[in-house]
Design a protein around this motif. Structure first.
Motif, PDB file in Angstrom:
ATOM      1  N   GLU A  81       7.618  -4.603   5.530  1.00 12.06           N
ATOM      2  CA  GLU A  81       6.305  -4.442   4.902  1.00 12.06           C
ATOM      3  C   GLU A  81       6.121  -3.035   4.337  1.00 12.06           C
ATOM      4  O   GLU A  81       5.631  -2.855   3.221  1.00 12.06           O
ATOM      5  N   ILE A 273      -0.236 -12.022  11.197  1.00 21.53           N
ATOM      6  CA  ILE A 273       0.942 -11.180  10.991  1.00 21.53           C
ATOM      7  C   ILE A 273       1.479 -10.715  12.342  1.00 21.53           C
ATOM      8  O   ILE A 273       0.796 -10.011  13.083  1.00 21.53           O
ATOM      9  N   ARG A 282       5.945 -13.778   6.053  1.00 21.69           N
ATOM     10  CA  ARG A 282       5.200 -12.524   6.160  1.00 21.69           C
ATOM     11  C   ARG A 282       4.956 -11.916   4.778  1.00 21.69           C
ATOM     12  O   ARG A 282       3.868 -11.429   4.486  1.00 21.69           O
ATOM     13  N   MET A 286       1.296 -11.364   3.198  1.00 23.03           N
ATOM     14  CA  MET A 286       0.868 -10.025   2.781  1.00 23.03           C
ATOM     15  C   MET A 286       0.417 -10.023   1.323  1.00 23.03           C
ATOM     16  O   MET A 286      -0.564  -9.367   0.964  1.00 23.03           O
ATOM     17  N   ALA A 303       1.180  -4.192  11.709  1.00 22.04           N
ATOM     18  CA  ALA A 303       0.357  -3.929  10.512  1.00 22.04           C
ATOM     19  C   ALA A 303      -0.444  -2.633  10.620  1.00 22.04           C
ATOM     20  O   ALA A 303      -1.124  -2.255   9.692  1.00 22.04           O
ATOM     21  N   ILE A 307       0.774   0.270   6.570  1.00 19.27           N
ATOM     22  CA  ILE A 307       0.477  -0.807   5.628  1.00 19.27           C
ATOM     23  C   ILE A 307      -0.951  -0.635   5.109  1.00 19.27           C
ATOM     24  O   ILE A 307      -1.902  -0.628   5.872  1.00 19.27           O
TER      25      ILE A 307
END
Length: 446
Positions: A81, A273, A282, A286, A303, A307
């Motif tokens: 991520e 998540i 995922r 997102m 997260a 992020i």
């Protein structure tokens, strides 16, 4: 504080900043961009949400050799991520350039064969990805990073915590000896120092102190769950509080599943998540969150670090994190870029030590509760302890004497009251000593 114009960026970067509405650099950007532009290695320590990504992307993209088709910059991040977020920020800046800037994101869960095929035809100027996948592409002899002049290690402490430092070490060992290394981290753990010493001779170390532990724009609430159904309480907070977008944090994947299942059963559309969700899923979730297809997200601390979800108005801690540093990272998802935000922490009586530890860090809570469908102020949670402490110091009879003493009465009577209070305290001490003596005798007989 100056403006971005003082850095002398290329016209396409100036245009990108203008389009994004970035006028003034953050503290970390103001202090580190000039140093990076001079080609120096840097260790930048600053809290989440301080603008680290553009601190390194802007100067590094500014100094790219547009005529060269070789790898010039390698950027590692500890999670898919985070890597994807850096990649998207870089692609956005590059989109304003008339000359193409090839940027590739190497993360798990993507088509490796396709990436290998592309690398056989052309090398990217900027490589971004997770340490494991980047190293994999190097070991396949497809990705040729030996031409790179700069290595960026983002979220270095998280890279260490997740066990990826050995991979980063191998990547760094394949790069030229004269290397500009930029290390960004919220903290610099002791275990990270040998690695930094190995590759960085005289780095510029900048610690960007935050004015406060959490942003001044965040309203920080504390709500007791004693005698309440926590899932139902979370549902009430999401519906009563009317958030624009809310993230609910829990400590385990199991708890995230429980909360999200309950909220879905109440008719809410919820994104989930955590580490057990497949990389592809995922990534899809997102993207949907970024596109505002979900108003509510339930997540583990995956997260919480780095992020950046636009427009988070509320953060709810369903549980206090075991690692209290994550409290700051969680709460930092809201109140970003000077916007107002609300952080709500739910706690049980056994969480009191953790709450006190957070208060010692300088975090101040406002006690709240839900009453008749509204979130209202409530009492200080320590009020009973304070009362009990005072009650232990003075028994009811003594309290009555003290009250009498305070009234406007004759001086002679005041002396009598003082004497009575002293005698009362003496009697009390005698009784306590006798009780202790009896207890000692009993124990000896046993």
């Amino acid at each position: 504080m100056g403006s971005f114009q003082t850095f002398g960026f290329r016209p396409f970067l100036q245009q990108a900043l203008k389009e994004k509405g970035f006028e003034q650099p953050t503290t970390v950007q103001e202090r580190l961009i000039p140093i990076i532009q001079k080609g120096k290695s840097v260790v930048g320590q600053s809290q989440t949400g301080s603008g680290k990504t553009h601190t390194f992307l802007l100067p590094l993209m500014n100094q790219l050799d547009m005529q060269s088709d070789s790898v010039q910059v390698v950027i590692t991040a500890p999670s898919r991520e985070l890597a994807t977020q850096i990649y998207e920020a870089a692609v956005e800046l590059a989109s304003y350039s008339e000359e193409p800037i090839r940027i590739v994101n190497f993360v798990g869960g993507t088509d490796k064969a396709r990436q290998l095929a592309k690398l056989s035809h052309e090398q990217p100027k900027i490589v971004i990805g997770t340490p494991g996948r980047i190293l994999d592409m190097i070991n396949e002899q497809a990705l040729k990073i030996y031409t790179a002049k700069t290595l960026v290690i983002d979220e270095a402490d998280m890279t260490l915590d997740m066990g990826f430092l050995a991979d980063v070490d191998q990547i760094a060992s394949r790069l030229p000896e004269k290397l500009q290394m930029l290390v960004f981290s919220a903290t610099i753990p002791e275990k990270l120092r040998p690695f930094l010493k190995k590759y960085m001779a005289n780095p510029v170390i900048e610690v960007i102190e935050s004015k406060s532990v959490i942003s001044d724009t965040i309203d920080n609430w504390l709500i007791s769950t004693k005698g309440k159904d926590t899932n139902q309480l979370i549902y009430q907070l999401l519906t009563v509080g009317n958030p624009y977008m809310a993230i609910v944090f829990a400590n385990t994947k199991k708890r995230v599943d429980e909360i999200s299942d309950y909220l879905k059963s109440q008719g809410l559309k919820v994104a989930k998540i955590h580490g057990d969700i497949t990389p592809r899923e995922r990534k899809r979730v997102m993207k949907q969150v970024q596109n505002l297809e979900y108003q509510f997200v339930v997540a583990t601390d995956l997260a919480a670090r780095g992020i950046d979800i636009e427009g988070v108005s509320h953060v709810i801690n369903a549980e206090i994190p075991r690692d209290l540093d994550f409290f700051i990272h969680r709460v930092g998802r809201t109140g970003r870029k000077g916007l107002p935000g609300t952080a709500i922490t739910l706690y049980e009586p056994h969480d009191e030590t953790a709450v006190q530890s957070l208060e010692k860090l300088g975090i101040q809570f406002k006690p709240k509760e839900i009453k008749q469908g509204e979130i209202v102020d409530t009492y200080d949670r320590n009020r009973r302890t304070k009362r009990e402490k005072r009650a232990k110091e003075l028994d009811p009879h003594t309290i009555g004497l003290v009250k009498k003493k305070k009234k406007k009465i004759k001086p002679g009577y005041k002396k009598k009251i003082n004497w009575a209070i002293e005698e009362r305290e003496k009697q009390k001490r005698k009784v306590e000593r006798r009780a202790q003596a009896r207890a000692i005798k009993k124990n000896k007989k046993k």
